[in-house]
Scaffold this motif. Sequence first.
Motif, PDB file in Angstrom:
ATOM      1  N   HIS A 147      -6.161   4.585   0.229  1.00  0.00           N
ATOM      2  CA  HIS A 147      -5.746   5.905  -0.250  1.00  0.00           C
ATOM      3  C   HIS A 147      -6.858   6.632  -0.990  1.00  0.00           C
ATOM      4  O   HIS A 147      -6.742   7.838  -1.258  1.00  0.00           O
ATOM      5  CB  HIS A 147      -4.505   5.788  -1.141  1.00  0.00           C
ATOM      6  CG  HIS A 147      -4.735   5.083  -2.444  1.00  0.00           C
ATOM      7  ND1 HIS A 147      -4.826   3.712  -2.533  1.00  0.00           N
ATOM      8  CD2 HIS A 147      -4.907   5.551  -3.711  1.00  0.00           C
ATOM      9  CE1 HIS A 147      -5.021   3.363  -3.798  1.00  0.00           C
ATOM     10  NE2 HIS A 147      -5.087   4.471  -4.525  1.00  0.00           N
ATOM     11  N   PRO A 152      -2.891   0.213   6.570  1.00  0.00           N
ATOM     12  CA  PRO A 152      -3.347   1.608   6.632  1.00  0.00           C
ATOM     13  C   PRO A 152      -4.461   1.755   7.655  1.00  0.00           C
ATOM     14  O   PRO A 152      -5.347   0.909   7.748  1.00  0.00           O
ATOM     15  CB  PRO A 152      -3.867   1.862   5.217  1.00  0.00           C
ATOM     16  CG  PRO A 152      -3.142   0.877   4.357  1.00  0.00           C
ATOM     17  CD  PRO A 152      -2.970  -0.340   5.201  1.00  0.00           C
ATOM     18  N   SER A 158       0.832  -1.221   0.000  1.00  0.00           N
ATOM     19  CA  SER A 158       0.000   0.000   0.000  1.00  0.00           C
ATOM     20  C   SER A 158       0.858   1.259   0.000  1.00  0.00           C
ATOM     21  O   SER A 158       0.753   2.088   0.903  1.00  0.00           O
ATOM     22  CB  SER A 158      -0.933  -0.008   1.215  1.00  0.00           C
ATOM     23  OG  SER A 158      -0.193  -0.262   2.411  1.00  0.00           O
ATOM     24  N   PRO A 159       1.708   1.445  -1.022  1.00  0.00           N
ATOM     25  CA  PRO A 159       2.603   2.611  -1.038  1.00  0.00           C
ATOM     26  C   PRO A 159       1.879   3.936  -1.245  1.00  0.00           C
ATOM     27  O   PRO A 159       2.443   4.991  -0.936  1.00  0.00           O
ATOM     28  CB  PRO A 159       3.547   2.309  -2.216  1.00  0.00           C
ATOM     29  CG  PRO A 159       2.728   1.445  -3.125  1.00  0.00           C
ATOM     30  CD  PRO A 159       1.904   0.595  -2.212  1.00  0.00           C
ATOM     31  N   LEU A 160       0.648   3.902  -1.763  1.00  0.00           N
ATOM     32  CA  LEU A 160      -0.073   5.153  -2.009  1.00  0.00           C
ATOM     33  C   LEU A 160      -0.707   5.713  -0.747  1.00  0.00           C
ATOM     34  O   LEU A 160      -1.148   6.864  -0.738  1.00  0.00           O
ATOM     35  CB  LEU A 160      -1.147   4.934  -3.081  1.00  0.00           C
ATOM     36  CG  LEU A 160      -0.635   4.510  -4.460  1.00  0.00           C
ATOM     37  CD1 LEU A 160      -1.783   4.314  -5.427  1.00  0.00           C
ATOM     38  CD2 LEU A 160       0.357   5.541  -5.005  1.00  0.00           C
ATOM     39  N   TRP A 161      -0.756   4.917   0.299  1.00  0.00           N
ATOM     40  CA  TRP A 161      -1.305   5.405   1.557  1.00  0.00           C
ATOM     41  C   TRP A 161      -0.253   6.217   2.286  1.00  0.00           C
ATOM     42  O   TRP A 161       0.852   5.740   2.543  1.00  0.00           O
ATOM     43  CB  TRP A 161      -1.758   4.234   2.438  1.00  0.00           C
ATOM     44  CG  TRP A 161      -2.159   4.658   3.821  1.00  0.00           C
ATOM     45  CD1 TRP A 161      -1.461   4.462   4.978  1.00  0.00           C
ATOM     46  CD2 TRP A 161      -3.345   5.373   4.192  1.00  0.00           C
ATOM     47  NE1 TRP A 161      -2.137   4.998   6.050  1.00  0.00           N
ATOM     48  CE2 TRP A 161      -3.299   5.565   5.594  1.00  0.00           C
ATOM     49  CE3 TRP A 161      -4.430   5.861   3.477  1.00  0.00           C
ATOM     50  CZ2 TRP A 161      -4.303   6.230   6.290  1.00  0.00           C
ATOM     51  CZ3 TRP A 161      -5.434   6.524   4.166  1.00  0.00           C
ATOM     52  CH2 TRP A 161      -5.373   6.702   5.544  1.00  0.00           C
ATOM     53  N   GLN A 162      -0.579   7.448   2.676  1.00  0.00           N
ATOM     54  CA  GLN A 162       0.366   8.351   3.321  1.00  0.00           C
ATOM     55  C   GLN A 162       0.037   8.639   4.778  1.00  0.00           C
ATOM     56  O   GLN A 162       0.707   9.453   5.415  1.00  0.00           O
ATOM     57  CB  GLN A 162       0.420   9.673   2.541  1.00  0.00           C
ATOM     58  CG  GLN A 162       0.828   9.518   1.090  1.00  0.00           C
ATOM     59  CD  GLN A 162       2.203   8.922   0.920  1.00  0.00           C
ATOM     60  OE1 GLN A 162       3.148   9.309   1.618  1.00  0.00           O
ATOM     61  NE2 GLN A 162       2.332   7.958   0.019  1.00  0.00           N
ATOM     62  N   GLY A 163      -0.976   7.983   5.315  1.00  0.00           N
ATOM     63  CA  GLY A 163      -1.416   8.297   6.669  1.00  0.00           C
ATOM     64  C   GLY A 163      -0.893   7.333   7.716  1.00  0.00           C
ATOM     65  O   GLY A 163       0.082   6.603   7.518  1.00  0.00           O
ATOM     66  N   ARG A 195      -0.583   4.146  10.284  1.00  0.00           N
ATOM     67  CA  ARG A 195      -0.688   2.703  10.091  1.00  0.00           C
ATOM     68  C   ARG A 195      -0.778   1.993  11.436  1.00  0.00           C
ATOM     69  O   ARG A 195      -0.312   2.497  12.456  1.00  0.00           O
ATOM     70  CB  ARG A 195       0.510   2.152   9.315  1.00  0.00           C
ATOM     71  CG  ARG A 195       0.593   2.614   7.863  1.00  0.00           C
ATOM     72  CD  ARG A 195       1.807   2.021   7.164  1.00  0.00           C
ATOM     73  NE  ARG A 195       1.934   2.483   5.795  1.00  0.00           N
ATOM     74  CZ  ARG A 195       1.427   1.849   4.732  1.00  0.00           C
ATOM     75  NH1 ARG A 195       0.768   0.705   4.915  1.00  0.00           N
ATOM     76  NH2 ARG A 195       1.578   2.329   3.515  1.00  0.00           N
TER      77      ARG A 195
END
Length: 301
Positions: free
Chosen positions: A217, A26, A13-18, A20
Amino acid sequence: MKFNNAEDTIQLSPLWQGERFPDGRPKVPSSVLGRLGRITLEEAWGPLWSRGYHYQFEGDLKIIHPDKVMVGRAVTAVMVPKRPDLHDTLLNYGHEQEDRRGFFNQWVIDSLEEEDVVVIDMFDKIYQGTYVGGNLSTAISTRTKTGGAVIWGGIRDNQQITQIENINVYYRGSDPTAIADVTMVGMNVPARIGRAVCLPGDVVLGTPAGVIFIPAHLAELTATHAEKSQVRDVFGFARLNSRTYTTAQIDAAWTTAMWQDFMQWFETDKAAAAYRHLTWEHELEEARRNENSGPSSDVRL
């Protein structure tokens, strides 16, 4: 291999920036889960489909509480038919190297957090494919509070599970046999539920129509698009009932005059109160551009 390996889950899940969870999943905020729980499945489907996510929905499932909506963060597992050498190797590894207790399905349920939904690819096995019964469903209820399960396979103890009010369970069929002759080959890995793909940390939205898996994401974006569609429909129904506009006007690109009418309604009508966290600058600017450049279509996601 490792079960529930955080590094592997983060890689998925590299597109998740929040934020964990410790297991790498995520952690979509509870506020976003609450917003998604108030929208329809079709409203969630649109933004995903338009972005190329065409395999997120599965409707061929039975539902313990068909009148209730379920929303939560996915904890996934993949099961395969039992092959003795593989089975013994993985079961012993979990017991001896990871200090896990019981059978594979118990390992997954013991890992659940509040607002989780367990998502299990049980290769559509029902006879001796009953992933949960009354006891494990009670454990899901205790751990997740408001979550539940999506099982591409079987369950047992339906009458007991039906009495558990705070969770929901989606499943393929029921059988009185206990789980047997299956092996877990992955925990918090990509899972296939019928024609849909679910990753750990996806938001699971279960409705009477089935389940949809919303990538983490895209969760907030999906909630925003869905809420905008929803509140525009509320306004549209009101104006159609009052015969202010025709259906053709409501369904086409709105003029700036219609947007001004909507904004006045949006800011004052109690029916719009729950949506006032939304902003409309982009839509208003688009309407102005459309009027300056001539007719165009309005694609509502």
